[in-house]
Motif scaffolding. Structure first.
Motif, PDB file in Angstrom:
ATOM      1  N   ALA A 127       0.828  -1.205   0.000  1.00 17.82           N
ATOM      2  CA  ALA A 127       0.000   0.000   0.000  1.00 17.82           C
ATOM      3  C   ALA A 127       0.864   1.257   0.000  1.00 17.82           C
ATOM      4  N   ALA A 128       1.946   1.256   0.788  1.00 17.30           N
ATOM      5  CA  ALA A 128       2.852   2.408   0.839  1.00 17.30           C
ATOM      6  C   ALA A 128       3.493   2.654  -0.514  1.00 17.30           C
ATOM      7  N   THR A 129       3.878   1.582  -1.193  1.00 17.27           N
ATOM      8  CA  THR A 129       4.475   1.720  -2.521  1.00 17.27           C
ATOM      9  C   THR A 129       3.492   2.354  -3.495  1.00 17.27           C
ATOM     10  N   ALA A 130       2.238   1.911  -3.449  1.00 15.13           N
ATOM     11  CA  ALA A 130       1.235   2.452  -4.364  1.00 15.13           C
ATOM     12  C   ALA A 130       1.048   3.951  -4.165  1.00 15.13           C
ATOM     13  N   VAL A 131       0.949   4.389  -2.903  1.00 20.24           N
ATOM     14  CA  VAL A 131       0.755   5.808  -2.625  1.00 20.24           C
ATOM     15  C   VAL A 131       1.991   6.617  -3.007  1.00 20.24           C
ATOM     16  N   LEU A 132       3.177   6.099  -2.667  1.00 23.30           N
ATOM     17  CA  LEU A 132       4.404   6.832  -2.979  1.00 23.30           C
ATOM     18  C   LEU A 132       4.661   6.895  -4.480  1.00 23.30           C
ATOM     19  N   GLN A 133       4.334   5.845  -5.208  1.00 24.47           N
ATOM     20  CA  GLN A 133       4.517   5.904  -6.657  1.00 24.47           C
ATOM     21  C   GLN A 133       3.576   6.925  -7.288  1.00 24.47           C
ATOM     22  N   LEU A 134       2.363   7.021  -6.745  1.00 27.82           N
ATOM     23  CA  LEU A 134       1.450   8.045  -7.227  1.00 27.82           C
ATOM     24  C   LEU A 134       2.016   9.441  -6.959  1.00 27.82           C
ATOM     25  N   LEU A 135       2.519   9.661  -5.744  1.00 29.61           N
ATOM     26  CA  LEU A 135       3.138  10.950  -5.413  1.00 29.61           C
ATOM     27  C   LEU A 135       4.381  11.194  -6.263  1.00 29.61           C
ATOM     28  N   GLY A 136       5.168  10.127  -6.470  1.00 32.58           N
ATOM     29  CA  GLY A 136       6.353  10.259  -7.305  1.00 32.58           C
ATOM     30  C   GLY A 136       6.005  10.659  -8.721  1.00 32.58           C
ATOM     31  N   GLY A 137       4.908  10.099  -9.253  1.00 34.00           N
ATOM     32  CA  GLY A 137       4.458  10.493 -10.581  1.00 34.00           C
ATOM     33  C   GLY A 137       4.065  11.954 -10.640  1.00 34.00           C
ATOM     34  N   VAL A 138       3.459  12.454  -9.566  1.00 32.31           N
ATOM     35  CA  VAL A 138       3.070  13.863  -9.509  1.00 32.31           C
ATOM     36  C   VAL A 138       4.305  14.761  -9.549  1.00 32.31           C
ATOM     37  N   VAL A 139       5.302  14.478  -8.713  1.00 31.27           N
ATOM     38  CA  VAL A 139       6.465  15.369  -8.649  1.00 31.27           C
ATOM     39  C   VAL A 139       7.315  15.271  -9.915  1.00 31.27           C
ATOM     40  N   ARG A 140       7.352  14.112 -10.555  1.00 28.02           N
ATOM     41  CA  ARG A 140       8.148  13.961 -11.775  1.00 28.02           C
ATOM     42  C   ARG A 140       7.534  14.713 -12.952  1.00 28.02           C
ATOM     43  N   ARG A 141       6.236  14.991 -12.886  1.00 28.05           N
ATOM     44  CA  ARG A 141       5.552  15.680 -13.978  1.00 28.05           C
ATOM     45  C   ARG A 141       5.309  17.169 -13.694  1.00 28.05           C
ATOM     46  N   ARG A 142       5.737  17.634 -12.548  1.00 30.37           N
ATOM     47  CA  ARG A 142       5.476  19.016 -12.167  1.00 30.37           C
ATOM     48  C   ARG A 142       6.335  19.984 -12.978  1.00 30.37           C
ATOM     49  N   ALA A 143       5.704  21.022 -13.488  1.00 30.83           N
ATOM     50  CA  ALA A 143       6.418  22.025 -14.284  1.00 30.83           C
ATOM     51  C   ALA A 143       7.284  22.913 -13.394  1.00 30.83           C
ATOM     52  N   ASP A 144       8.237  23.596 -14.008  1.00 34.75           N
ATOM     53  CA  ASP A 144       9.126  24.492 -13.256  1.00 34.75           C
ATOM     54  C   ASP A 144       8.325  25.578 -12.537  1.00 34.75           C
ATOM     55  N   THR A 145       7.276  26.085 -13.178  1.00 38.03           N
ATOM     56  CA  THR A 145       6.463  27.117 -12.539  1.00 38.03           C
ATOM     57  C   THR A 145       5.773  26.577 -11.285  1.00 38.03           C
TER      58      THR A 145
END
Length: 215
Positions: A127-145
């Protein structure tokens, strides 16, 4: 306890960055000093490792490394053998073994985001992996702005102060924050930390509600 092990992607092609990373993380070390049991260090080659006493610090470090898109990150949640060695590299225990398995999985192409948790309680680790991978996907796609707003928010600035700093309107700051999913990340971090703690066997997982931030 929590062991974070990170292995650099394609270091033979892009050059090894361990020393650079250790220098860049000096502010992180200062911010999380109370939760650092054994400091971040090079273990072998292009790999680093740290022993932490708090899951919150493990989440923050994992996402900090994920942001760079240069590291595969494994979090081992479990017991450690006492007395500890003088360094993470010289210490042992279940958390260290779990971290080794986790980073090996994170390096594989089968993981959607190179961030994996393994622990003494496998169901919580999944469960922790699933949540962290979702968060990781968010930060990896975040724009510079979005990162501009995120970093200034982390420094304690209000939306109005961020607007003044960036020379934009408060509504523009809010728009950037929404696009960057800052609020979603803020609310999900305690969930990830609670699940990692449960993976280590540190009680049943409970989530403290995030505190509201001033606009």
């Amino acid at each position: 306890m929590f062991v974070v092990t990170a292995d650099q992607h394609r270091s033979t092609e892009m050059g090894e960055r361990v020393d650079e990373l250790l220098a860049e993380l000096a502010p992180w070390n200062a911010r999380w000093e109370a939760q650092i049991v054994l400091p971040l260090e090079r273990t072998v080659g292009d790999e680093v490792q740290i022993l932490l006493g708090g899951a919150e610090a493990a989440v923050d470090l994992a996402l900090t490394l994920c942001r760079t898109e240069q590291w595969a990150v494994g979090i081992g949640a479990g017991a450690v053998e006492h007395p500890l060695g003088p360094s993470a590299r010289a210490s042992s225990g279940s958390a260290f073994i779990q971290a080794r398995y986790a980073v090996e999985r994170a390096r594989s192409r089968t993981e959607p985001v190179p961030l994996v948790v393994q622990g003494d309680h496998p169901e919580a680790a999944v469960a922790a992996t699933a949540v962290l991978q979702l968060l990781g996907g968010v930060v990896r796609r975040r724009a510079d702005t979005g990162w501009e707003v995120s970093d200034l928010t982390e420094q304690g600035l209000t939306r109005a102060q961020i607007a003044a700093e960036l020379g934009i309107t408060v509504s523009a700051v809010s728009q950037r924050a929404r696009s960057a999913m800052l609020e979603e990340e803020r609310r999900s971090r305690p969930v990830a930390a609670a699940l990692i703690s449960a993976a280590a066997g540190e009680g049943s997982w409970k989530v403290a509600p995030p505190q509201d931030q001033e606009d």
